[in-house]
Design a protein around this motif. Structure first.
Motif, PDB file in Angstrom:
ATOM      1  N   GLY A 137       0.820  -1.209   0.000  1.00 47.48           N
ATOM      2  CA  GLY A 137       0.000   0.000   0.000  1.00 47.48           C
ATOM      3  C   GLY A 137       0.845   1.247   0.000  1.00 47.48           C
ATOM      4  N   ARG A 138       0.176   2.379  -0.118  1.00 43.11           N
ATOM      5  CA  ARG A 138       0.883   3.659  -0.114  1.00 43.11           C
ATOM      6  C   ARG A 138       1.451   3.933   1.275  1.00 43.11           C
ATOM      7  NH1 ARG A 138      -3.803   4.692  -3.099  1.00 43.11           N
ATOM      8  NH2 ARG A 138      -3.424   5.298  -5.253  1.00 43.11           N
ATOM      9  N   THR A 139       2.662   4.413   1.334  1.00 38.95           N
ATOM     10  CA  THR A 139       3.277   4.731   2.626  1.00 38.95           C
ATOM     11  C   THR A 139       3.528   6.209   2.799  1.00 38.95           C
ATOM     12  OG1 THR A 139       5.476   4.355   1.695  1.00 38.95           O
ATOM     13  CG2 THR A 139       4.400   2.476   2.741  1.00 38.95           C
ATOM     14  N   GLY A 140       3.462   7.000   1.739  1.00 42.69           N
ATOM     15  CA  GLY A 140       3.734   8.430   1.849  1.00 42.69           C
ATOM     16  C   GLY A 140       2.576   9.169   2.478  1.00 42.69           C
ATOM     17  N   GLU A 141       2.827  10.372   2.892  1.00 41.69           N
ATOM     18  CA  GLU A 141       1.797  11.209   3.487  1.00 41.69           C
ATOM     19  C   GLU A 141       0.795  11.621   2.410  1.00 41.69           C
ATOM     20  OE1 GLU A 141       1.342  15.492   5.816  1.00 41.69           O
ATOM     21  OE2 GLU A 141       3.305  14.741   5.202  1.00 41.69           O
ATOM     22  N   LEU A 142      -0.502  11.491   2.698  1.00 45.02           N
ATOM     23  CA  LEU A 142      -1.544  11.853   1.747  1.00 45.02           C
ATOM     24  C   LEU A 142      -1.957  13.294   1.978  1.00 45.02           C
ATOM     25  CD1 LEU A 142      -3.755   8.632   1.965  1.00 45.02           C
ATOM     26  CD2 LEU A 142      -1.911   9.134   0.367  1.00 45.02           C
ATOM     27  N   ARG A 143      -1.827  14.118   0.943  1.00 45.81           N
ATOM     28  CA  ARG A 143      -2.268  15.505   1.032  1.00 45.81           C
ATOM     29  C   ARG A 143      -3.563  15.639   0.237  1.00 45.81           C
ATOM     30  NH1 ARG A 143       3.308  15.796   1.028  1.00 45.81           N
ATOM     31  NH2 ARG A 143       4.205  17.067   2.690  1.00 45.81           N
ATOM     32  N   PHE A 144      -4.646  15.912   0.947  1.00 40.95           N
ATOM     33  CA  PHE A 144      -5.968  15.864   0.338  1.00 40.95           C
ATOM     34  C   PHE A 144      -6.078  16.829  -0.843  1.00 40.95           C
ATOM     35  CE2 PHE A 144     -10.415  17.264   0.093  1.00 40.95           C
ATOM     36  CZ  PHE A 144     -11.033  16.044  -0.125  1.00 40.95           C
ATOM     37  N   ALA A 145      -5.629  18.072  -0.661  1.00 39.66           N
ATOM     38  CA  ALA A 145      -5.786  19.065  -1.727  1.00 39.66           C
ATOM     39  C   ALA A 145      -5.067  18.640  -3.002  1.00 39.66           C
ATOM     40  CB  ALA A 145      -5.276  20.423  -1.246  1.00 39.66           C
ATOM     41  N   GLU A 146      -3.886  18.027  -2.857  1.00 41.28           N
ATOM     42  CA  GLU A 146      -3.135  17.598  -4.032  1.00 41.28           C
ATOM     43  C   GLU A 146      -3.772  16.382  -4.690  1.00 41.28           C
ATOM     44  OE1 GLU A 146       0.800  16.899  -2.707  1.00 41.28           O
ATOM     45  OE2 GLU A 146       1.158  18.971  -2.083  1.00 41.28           O
ATOM     46  N   ARG A 147      -4.334  15.500  -3.894  1.00 34.14           N
ATOM     47  CA  ARG A 147      -4.911  14.270  -4.418  1.00 34.14           C
ATOM     48  C   ARG A 147      -6.187  14.512  -5.214  1.00 34.14           C
ATOM     49  NH1 ARG A 147      -3.804   9.514  -1.854  1.00 34.14           N
ATOM     50  NH2 ARG A 147      -5.072   8.610  -3.511  1.00 34.14           N
ATOM     51  N   VAL A 148      -6.954  15.532  -4.844  1.00 39.62           N
ATOM     52  CA  VAL A 148      -8.256  15.731  -5.485  1.00 39.62           C
ATOM     53  C   VAL A 148      -8.220  16.790  -6.583  1.00 39.62           C
ATOM     54  CG1 VAL A 148      -9.426  15.057  -3.361  1.00 39.62           C
ATOM     55  CG2 VAL A 148      -9.056  17.486  -3.824  1.00 39.62           C
ATOM     56  N   ARG A 149      -7.123  17.529  -6.685  1.00 41.76           N
ATOM     57  CA  ARG A 149      -7.067  18.623  -7.650  1.00 41.76           C
ATOM     58  C   ARG A 149      -7.244  18.089  -9.082  1.00 41.76           C
ATOM     59  NH1 ARG A 149      -2.360  20.692  -6.379  1.00 41.76           N
ATOM     60  NH2 ARG A 149      -3.258  22.060  -4.795  1.00 41.76           N
ATOM     61  N   GLY A 150      -8.232  18.651  -9.825  1.00 39.52           N
ATOM     62  CA  GLY A 150      -8.456  18.283 -11.214  1.00 39.52           C
ATOM     63  C   GLY A 150      -9.199  16.983 -11.416  1.00 39.52           C
ATOM     64  N   ARG A 151      -9.730  16.376 -10.366  1.00 43.66           N
ATOM     65  CA  ARG A 151     -10.419  15.095 -10.488  1.00 43.66           C
ATOM     66  C   ARG A 151     -11.927  15.280 -10.360  1.00 43.66           C
ATOM     67  NH1 ARG A 151      -6.990  10.147  -7.962  1.00 43.66           N
ATOM     68  NH2 ARG A 151      -4.920  10.801  -8.671  1.00 43.66           N
ATOM     69  N   THR A 152     -12.649  14.378 -11.006  1.00 36.65           N
ATOM     70  CA  THR A 152     -14.110  14.401 -10.918  1.00 36.65           C
ATOM     71  C   THR A 152     -14.562  13.775  -9.607  1.00 36.65           C
ATOM     72  OG1 THR A 152     -14.380  12.243 -11.950  1.00 36.65           O
ATOM     73  CG2 THR A 152     -14.251  14.166 -13.422  1.00 36.65           C
ATOM     74  N   ASP A 153     -15.859  13.967  -9.291  1.00 34.58           N
ATOM     75  CA  ASP A 153     -16.395  13.352  -8.080  1.00 34.58           C
ATOM     76  C   ASP A 153     -16.251  11.839  -8.128  1.00 34.58           C
ATOM     77  OD1 ASP A 153     -17.077  15.826  -7.149  1.00 34.58           O
ATOM     78  OD2 ASP A 153     -19.194  15.702  -7.715  1.00 34.58           O
ATOM     79  N   GLU A 154     -16.475  11.259  -9.303  1.00 34.32           N
ATOM     80  CA  GLU A 154     -16.364   9.801  -9.433  1.00 34.32           C
ATOM     81  C   GLU A 154     -14.936   9.334  -9.195  1.00 34.32           C
ATOM     82  OE1 GLU A 154     -16.605   6.564 -13.014  1.00 34.32           O
ATOM     83  OE2 GLU A 154     -18.248   8.039 -12.903  1.00 34.32           O
ATOM     84  N   GLN A 155     -13.965  10.051  -9.732  1.00 33.93           N
ATOM     85  CA  GLN A 155     -12.557   9.676  -9.526  1.00 33.93           C
ATOM     86  C   GLN A 155     -12.156   9.791  -8.061  1.00 33.93           C
ATOM     87  OE1 GLN A 155     -10.959  12.473 -12.352  1.00 33.93           O
ATOM     88  NE2 GLN A 155     -10.438  10.851 -13.836  1.00 33.93           N
ATOM     89  N   ILE A 156     -12.631  10.847  -7.385  1.00 32.22           N
ATOM     90  CA  ILE A 156     -12.320  11.015  -5.962  1.00 32.22           C
ATOM     91  C   ILE A 156     -12.912   9.878  -5.145  1.00 32.22           C
ATOM     92  CG2 ILE A 156     -12.709  12.477  -3.939  1.00 32.22           C
ATOM     93  CD1 ILE A 156     -12.621  14.885  -5.858  1.00 32.22           C
ATOM     94  N   ALA A 157     -14.180   9.529  -5.437  1.00 31.60           N
ATOM     95  CA  ALA A 157     -14.836   8.438  -4.703  1.00 31.60           C
ATOM     96  C   ALA A 157     -14.116   7.120  -4.932  1.00 31.60           C
ATOM     97  CB  ALA A 157     -16.301   8.332  -5.120  1.00 31.60           C
ATOM     98  N   CYS A 158     -13.696   6.873  -6.167  1.00 28.53           N
ATOM     99  CA  CYS A 158     -12.992   5.624  -6.460  1.00 28.53           C
ATOM    100  C   CYS A 158     -11.648   5.554  -5.729  1.00 28.53           C
ATOM    101  CB  CYS A 158     -12.782   5.489  -7.966  1.00 28.53           C
ATOM    102  SG  CYS A 158     -14.299   5.166  -8.900  1.00 28.53           S
ATOM    103  N   CYS A 159     -10.939   6.666  -5.674  1.00 23.82           N
ATOM    104  CA  CYS A 159      -9.658   6.703  -4.948  1.00 23.82           C
ATOM    105  C   CYS A 159      -9.864   6.461  -3.455  1.00 23.82           C
ATOM    106  CB  CYS A 159      -8.953   8.036  -5.176  1.00 23.82           C
ATOM    107  SG  CYS A 159      -8.212   8.190  -6.804  1.00 23.82           S
TER     108      CYS A 159
END
Length: 380
Positions: free
Chosen positions: A327-349
């Protein structure tokens, strides 16, 4: 003269929600046997007698029974408060308990006034320095000192000045502090003020022995400068500690030697790592079934009700975390992860992060239906 150095009892503390009072009373009560067997003259407790400034009735009762056993075994007792204690509450009735052999050194303004003992070689002065919160101590001492180093330096100046007026007197100082070179662990509360918490060991030069408290691992910073550590482990970072006390021997010239005496381990601490089903079935884990356990699960999908299931085999499992293999081990930054993504892509992530795999076709259809329904409701 023989002195037993202990500290950081933290009576009343819990371990990941588990009551430790029976274990604490068992280990601490055993100090009375050491006092008797080793013919200890004085037991010193360098702070954090209790875990809270206002301990509950059960913790007070346990501490009272332990101190009575130690006193009945033949030792005088000297206690100073640590950063977890309330100096005012701990020192209540101190003038009366002193007559019975329990010496409570809780007043900052009186830290240069020792408890005086004597043996065949003459007098021994035991000074107790309560935990010195810099601002409070600065006012109590009437000096313009800065930080822990400043107020402890002033405290030791006063103690050495008193010692100078007592020629031929050997000396012991109790202090609750973070001395440079000490190794902390996870179960200690920080005493940093303004970003600075440690003090130089050179501050304590000029006395025969310094009984330190605050750090929970037993440590030797110099022959005369030691931490006894806590008698019971209070975090999994202490799993490799060997809990013990120091036996300090003073002869006619001062410090003659220091010996270690191990304390019993009421329940060992262990960590396990692996998939839940493997941990529940693997016979190699039988030796730790009765230990306090911290478990890291590596299942790709987060197991449901993992702690309860683990406790069926390991009744003292108290901590579980999930770190999926690969799995991912790095720190998750919410603003960076969701930038430019659709609602469906965010939900899937989100589903992939939580569950460890991507949504299937049917789940995607349900998500799309939900987003469409939300959009219609927003338009109405």
């Amino acid at each position: 003269m023989k002195i037993l150095h202990t500290s950081d009892w933290h009576v009343g503390r819990t371990f990941h929600g588990r009551d430790l009072l029976p274990e604490q009373e068992s280990v601490l009560g055993g100090l009375a046997d050491t006092v008797s067997d080793e013919r200890i003259d004085v037991v010193v407790v360098a702070g954090d007698l209790f875990d809270r400034a206002v301990p509950n009735a059960e913790a007070v009762a346990v501490c009272s029974r332990v101190l009575r056993r130690v006193r009945e075994a033949g030792a005088q007792i000297v206690i100073t408060p640590g950063n977890h204690d309330s100096a005012a509450r701990l020192g209540f009735l101190g003038a009366f308990t002193e007559a019975g052999g329990l010496h409570l050194r809780t007043r900052i303004a009186e830290l240069h006034e020792p408890v005086l003992f004597a043996d065949d070689h003459g007098p021994v002065a035991v000074y107790g320095i309560p935990f010195l919160e810099p601002e409070t101590a600065r006012q109590a001492l009437g000096v313009d000192a800065k930080g822990h180093g400043g107020v402890l330096t002033e405290a030791m100046r006063r103690i050495k000045e008193d010692l100078t007026a007592r020629p031929g007197t050997r000396s012991v100082v109790l202090a609750h502090a973070f001395v440079t070179g000490g190794e902390p662990c996870e179960s200690e509360r920080t005493i940093a003020v303004g970003g600075v918490q440690d003090v130089s060991g050179a501050v304590f030069a000029g006395v025969d022995y310094v009984a330190l408290g605050h750090l929970h691992g037993q440590q030797t910073l110099a022959d005369h400068l030691r931490y006894s550590g806590s008698p019971v482990a209070y975090s999994f970072s202490e799993a490799r500690h060997h809990k013990s006390v120091w036996l300090v021997d003073l002869d006619a010239s001062g410090l003659a030697g220091v010996e270690q005496r191990s304390l019993p381990v009421p329940r060992a601490l262990s960590t396990l790592n692996g998939a839940l089903d493997d941990l529940l079935l693997d016979p190699d884990h039988e030796p730790v079934e009765d230990h306090f356990l911290s478990v890291t699960l590596t299942d790709r999908v987060r197991p449901l009700d993992a702690l309860r299931r683990l406790q069926k085999r390991f009744p003292h499992a108290v901590h579980v975390e999930w770190r999926p293999e690969g799995g991912r081990t790095g720190e998750l930054r919410f603003a960076e992860r969701v930038r430019g993504r659709t609602d469906e892509q965010i939900a899937c992530c989100f589903i992939e992060d939580v569950r460890g795999d991507v949504p299937g076709p049917r789940e995607l259809d349900l998500l799309r239906e939900a987003f469409a329904a939300a959009a219609r409701e927003g338009e109405s």
